[in-house]
Write a protein that holds these residues in place. Structure first.
Motif, PDB file in Angstrom:
ATOM      1  N   ALA A   1       0.577  -1.401   0.110  1.00 35.61           N
ATOM      2  CA  ALA A   1       0.101  -0.408  -0.354  1.00 35.61           C
ATOM      3  C   ALA A   1       1.384   1.514  -0.168  1.00 35.61           C
ATOM      4  O   ALA A   1      -0.022   2.280   0.498  1.00 35.61           O
ATOM      5  N   ALA A   2       2.069   0.940  -0.960  1.00 30.05           N
ATOM      6  CA  ALA A   2       2.896   2.472  -0.614  1.00 30.05           C
ATOM      7  C   ALA A   2       2.450   3.155  -1.562  1.00 30.05           C
ATOM      8  O   ALA A   2       2.786   4.902  -0.204  1.00 30.05           O
ATOM      9  N   PHE A   3       1.778   3.377  -2.181  1.00 31.14           N
ATOM     10  CA  PHE A   3       0.903   5.060  -2.792  1.00 31.14           C
ATOM     11  C   PHE A   3      -0.525   4.243  -2.929  1.00 31.14           C
ATOM     12  O   PHE A   3      -1.032   5.457  -3.807  1.00 31.14           O
ATOM     13  N   SER A   4      -1.508   3.893  -2.400  1.00 28.17           N
ATOM     14  CA  SER A   4      -1.975   3.794  -2.444  1.00 28.17           C
ATOM     15  C   SER A   4      -3.053   4.843  -2.869  1.00 28.17           C
ATOM     16  O   SER A   4      -2.672   5.483  -0.874  1.00 28.17           O
ATOM     17  N   ASN A   5      -4.025   4.489  -2.825  1.00 28.28           N
ATOM     18  CA  ASN A   5      -5.123   6.919  -2.325  1.00 28.28           C
ATOM     19  C   ASN A   5      -4.239   7.032  -3.430  1.00 28.28           C
ATOM     20  O   ASN A   5      -5.044   8.778  -2.976  1.00 28.28           O
ATOM     21  N   CYS A   6      -3.091   7.488  -4.282  1.00 27.59           N
ATOM     22  CA  CYS A   6      -2.241   9.037  -4.633  1.00 27.59           C
ATOM     23  C   CYS A   6      -3.622   9.243  -5.803  1.00 27.59           C
ATOM     24  O   CYS A   6      -3.162   8.803  -6.973  1.00 27.59           O
ATOM     25  N   SER A   7      -4.322   9.965  -5.574  1.00 29.71           N
ATOM     26  CA  SER A   7      -5.521  10.082  -6.281  1.00 29.71           C
ATOM     27  C   SER A   7      -5.058  10.760  -7.777  1.00 29.71           C
ATOM     28  O   SER A   7      -5.458  11.176  -8.365  1.00 29.71           O
ATOM     29  N   SER A   8      -4.256  11.385  -7.655  1.00 29.80           N
ATOM     30  CA  SER A   8      -3.187  12.732  -8.183  1.00 29.80           C
ATOM     31  C   SER A   8      -1.672  11.939  -9.174  1.00 29.80           C
ATOM     32  O   SER A   8      -1.381  12.852 -10.449  1.00 29.80           O
ATOM     33  N   LEU A   9      -1.660  11.046  -8.939  1.00 30.05           N
ATOM     34  CA  LEU A   9      -0.799  10.379  -9.482  1.00 30.05           C
ATOM     35  C   LEU A   9      -0.976   9.793 -10.926  1.00 30.05           C
ATOM     36  O   LEU A   9      -1.565   9.257 -11.169  1.00 30.05           O
ATOM     37  N   THR A  10      -0.166  10.182 -12.158  1.00 23.97           N
ATOM     38  CA  THR A  10      -0.699  10.073 -13.309  1.00 23.97           C
ATOM     39  C   THR A  10       0.859   9.587 -14.003  1.00 23.97           C
ATOM     40  O   THR A  10       0.396   8.639 -15.093  1.00 23.97           O
ATOM     41  N   SER A  11       1.954   9.190 -13.473  1.00 19.06           N
ATOM     42  CA  SER A  11       2.641   8.799 -13.856  1.00 19.06           C
ATOM     43  C   SER A  11       4.151   8.410 -13.024  1.00 19.06           C
ATOM     44  O   SER A  11       4.153   8.440 -12.152  1.00 19.06           O
ATOM     45  N   VAL A  12       4.329   7.335 -13.782  1.00 17.08           N
ATOM     46  CA  VAL A  12       5.125   6.390 -12.290  1.00 17.08           C
ATOM     47  C   VAL A  12       6.992   5.819 -13.727  1.00 17.08           C
ATOM     48  O   VAL A  12       5.880   5.119 -14.406  1.00 17.08           O
ATOM     49  N   ASP A  13       7.820   5.969 -12.817  1.00 18.40           N
ATOM     50  CA  ASP A  13       8.900   5.458 -13.480  1.00 18.40           C
ATOM     51  C   ASP A  13      10.016   4.473 -12.165  1.00 18.40           C
ATOM     52  O   ASP A  13       9.731   5.247 -11.603  1.00 18.40           O
ATOM     53  N   LEU A  14       9.842   3.484 -12.791  1.00 24.64           N
ATOM     54  CA  LEU A  14      10.056   1.969 -11.825  1.00 24.64           C
ATOM     55  C   LEU A  14      11.349   2.227 -11.465  1.00 24.64           C
ATOM     56  O   LEU A  14      11.785   1.556 -10.873  1.00 24.64           O
ATOM     57  N   GLY A  15      12.102   2.578 -12.827  1.00 21.15           N
ATOM     58  CA  GLY A  15      13.775   2.498 -12.690  1.00 21.15           C
ATOM     59  C   GLY A  15      14.310   1.199 -13.073  1.00 21.15           C
ATOM     60  O   GLY A  15      13.388   0.298 -13.978  1.00 21.15           O
ATOM     61  N   ASN A  16      15.540   0.986 -12.465  1.00 19.09           N
ATOM     62  CA  ASN A  16      15.740  -0.653 -13.195  1.00 19.09           C
ATOM     63  C   ASN A  16      16.344  -0.564 -11.806  1.00 19.09           C
ATOM     64  O   ASN A  16      16.922  -2.458 -11.490  1.00 19.09           O
ATOM     65  N   SER A  17      15.862  -0.662 -10.849  1.00 18.02           N
ATOM     66  CA  SER A  17      16.661  -1.695  -9.419  1.00 18.02           C
ATOM     67  C   SER A  17      15.366  -2.073  -9.182  1.00 18.02           C
ATOM     68  O   SER A  17      15.766  -3.011  -7.440  1.00 18.02           O
ATOM     69  N   VAL A  18      13.624  -2.040  -9.295  1.00 25.23           N
ATOM     70  CA  VAL A  18      12.972  -2.548  -8.399  1.00 25.23           C
ATOM     71  C   VAL A  18      12.873  -3.990  -8.486  1.00 25.23           C
ATOM     72  O   VAL A  18      12.339  -3.963  -9.670  1.00 25.23           O
ATOM     73  N   THR A  19      12.301  -4.600  -6.903  1.00 28.42           N
ATOM     74  CA  THR A  19      12.138  -5.999  -8.140  1.00 28.42           C
ATOM     75  C   THR A  19      11.047  -6.655  -7.725  1.00 28.42           C
ATOM     76  O   THR A  19      10.431  -7.787  -8.159  1.00 28.42           O
ATOM     77  N   SER A  20      10.794  -5.677  -7.043  1.00 30.78           N
ATOM     78  CA  SER A  20       8.774  -6.003  -6.530  1.00 30.78           C
ATOM     79  C   SER A  20       8.349  -5.271  -5.771  1.00 30.78           C
ATOM     80  O   SER A  20       8.591  -4.218  -5.290  1.00 30.78           O
ATOM     81  N   ILE A  21       6.346  -5.298  -6.345  1.00 28.96           N
ATOM     82  CA  ILE A  21       5.882  -4.232  -5.971  1.00 28.96           C
ATOM     83  C   ILE A  21       4.272  -4.875  -5.043  1.00 28.96           C
ATOM     84  O   ILE A  21       4.260  -6.553  -5.250  1.00 28.96           O
ATOM     85  N   GLY A  22       4.707  -4.447  -4.158  1.00 30.33           N
ATOM     86  CA  GLY A  22       3.435  -5.296  -3.364  1.00 30.33           C
ATOM     87  C   GLY A  22       2.313  -5.243  -2.751  1.00 30.33           C
ATOM     88  O   GLY A  22       1.962  -4.638  -3.907  1.00 30.33           O
ATOM     89  N   GLN A  23       1.625  -5.694  -2.643  1.00 31.36           N
ATOM     90  CA  GLN A  23      -0.279  -5.806  -1.689  1.00 31.36           C
ATOM     91  C   GLN A  23      -0.270  -4.317  -1.900  1.00 31.36           C
ATOM     92  O   GLN A  23       0.417  -3.657  -1.422  1.00 31.36           O
ATOM     93  N   TYR A  24      -1.533  -4.189  -2.977  1.00 30.76           N
ATOM     94  CA  TYR A  24      -2.081  -2.603  -2.540  1.00 30.76           C
ATOM     95  C   TYR A  24      -0.829  -1.618  -2.939  1.00 30.76           C
ATOM     96  O   TYR A  24      -1.554  -0.542  -2.560  1.00 30.76           O
ATOM     97  N   ALA A  25      -0.104  -1.743  -3.512  1.00 32.00           N
ATOM     98  CA  ALA A  25       1.369  -0.855  -3.626  1.00 32.00           C
ATOM     99  C   ALA A  25       0.256   0.707  -4.529  1.00 32.00           C
ATOM    100  O   ALA A  25       0.546   1.983  -3.767  1.00 32.00           O
ATOM    101  N   PHE A  26      -0.026   0.387  -4.821  1.00 31.13           N
ATOM    102  CA  PHE A  26      -0.487   1.223  -6.626  1.00 31.13           C
ATOM    103  C   PHE A  26      -2.181   1.716  -6.085  1.00 31.13           C
ATOM    104  O   PHE A  26      -2.784   2.016  -7.052  1.00 31.13           O
ATOM    105  N   SER A  27      -2.913   0.351  -5.304  1.00 30.60           N
ATOM    106  CA  SER A  27      -4.233   0.479  -4.964  1.00 30.60           C
ATOM    107  C   SER A  27      -4.870   1.962  -5.420  1.00 30.60           C
ATOM    108  O   SER A  27      -4.882   3.014  -4.430  1.00 30.60           O
ATOM    109  N   TYR A  28      -5.848   1.855  -6.353  1.00 31.75           N
ATOM    110  CA  TYR A  28      -6.967   3.057  -6.494  1.00 31.75           C
ATOM    111  C   TYR A  28      -6.085   4.686  -6.855  1.00 31.75           C
ATOM    112  O   TYR A  28      -6.140   5.593  -6.330  1.00 31.75           O
ATOM    113  N   CYS A  29      -4.654   4.453  -7.467  1.00 31.33           N
ATOM    114  CA  CYS A  29      -4.066   5.225  -8.039  1.00 31.33           C
ATOM    115  C   CYS A  29      -5.251   5.316  -9.430  1.00 31.33           C
ATOM    116  O   CYS A  29      -4.842   5.108 -10.350  1.00 31.33           O
ATOM    117  N   THR A  30      -6.336   6.129  -9.175  1.00 33.78           N
ATOM    118  CA  THR A  30      -7.462   6.429 -10.642  1.00 33.78           C
ATOM    119  C   THR A  30      -6.888   6.857 -11.809  1.00 33.78           C
ATOM    120  O   THR A  30      -7.232   7.000 -13.146  1.00 33.78           O
TER     121      THR A  30
END
Length: 219
Positions: free
Chosen positions: A16-45
């Motif tokens: 749930a790191a970025f859960s409900n960030c309703s203004s989030l329009t873009s994400v660059d995950l880069g080249n080091s991220v190996t895991s994306i957790g449960q609900y990490a970006f949930s409801y980023c509409t």
């Protein structure tokens, strides 16, 4: 609002790191991220697309629940995931992981390579009115088609053995279902609140029906 992790040493995006960030329009995950957790970006509409780099090996269930995605894109060098026309699969495309919630298509044919429809795979995809499931599929996961409220038609193939809990919860436009005689298990709340469901055929191969599997269906 945007998030840029390129050039950082971030390897994991927590639950749930970025859960409900309703203004989030873009994400660059880069080249080091190996895991994306449960609900990490949930409801980023407002997040409409995501690029999965080759470093990502784990995406937990619900990571993109309720996100306004129209497509997923996976780096060709990623050894864990792949995409077909914006739909997210594992590398060999035996598991349908995530269908983008805001894809505008009204029908979808799942590829013949798929054996498992994952948990939350087609969750709340309200544009879909029909889905074809190929004869290769054996398992429909938990919450797989929950809240697909426009879904009127779905084929359940003879290869299917398990329909996990909440799979078709509140698919309120479904009118009839024929469960094939290969199925042995129907999980809890599977067809709960399918308010238009007036016909359902259950074969004698079924040995387990979960709690409130058919609660408050149509009559």
């Amino acid at each position: 609002t945007s998030i840029d992790l390129s050039g950082t040493q971030v390897t994991s995006i927590g639950r749930a790191a970025f859960s409900n960030c309703s203004s989030l329009t873009s994400v660059d995950l880069g080249n080091s991220v190996t895991s994306i957790g449960q609900y990490a970006f949930s409801y980023c509409t407002k997040l409409t697309s995501i690029d999965i780099p080759d470093s990502v090996t784990t995406i937990d269930s619900g990571a993109f629940m309720g996100v306004g995605l129209t497509s997923y894109s996976v780096d060709a060098n990623n050894n864990s995931f792949s995409d077909i026309n914006g739909v997210l699969f594992n590398k060999n495309q035996s598991t349908l992981i995530l269908y983008p919630k805001n894809n505008t298509a009204t029908s979808y044919t799942i590829p013949d390579s798929v054996t498992t429809i994952g948990n939350y795979a087609v969750w709340s995809c309200r544009n879909l009115t029909s889905i074809h499931i190929p004869d290769s599929v054996t398992t429909i996961g938990t919450n797989a088609f929950q809240f697909c409220s426009s879904l009127t038609s779905i084929d359940l193939p003879n290869s299917l053995t398990t329909i996990d809990g909440i799979a078709f919860y509140q698919c309120s436009s479904l009118t009839s279902i024929t469960i094939p005689d290969s199925v042995t298990t129907i999980g809890q709340h599977t067809f709960r609140y399918c308010s238009s469901l007036t016909s359902i055929t259950i074969p004698d191969s079924v040995t387990f029906i979960g709690y409130q599997a058919f609660y408050n269906i149509g009559s």
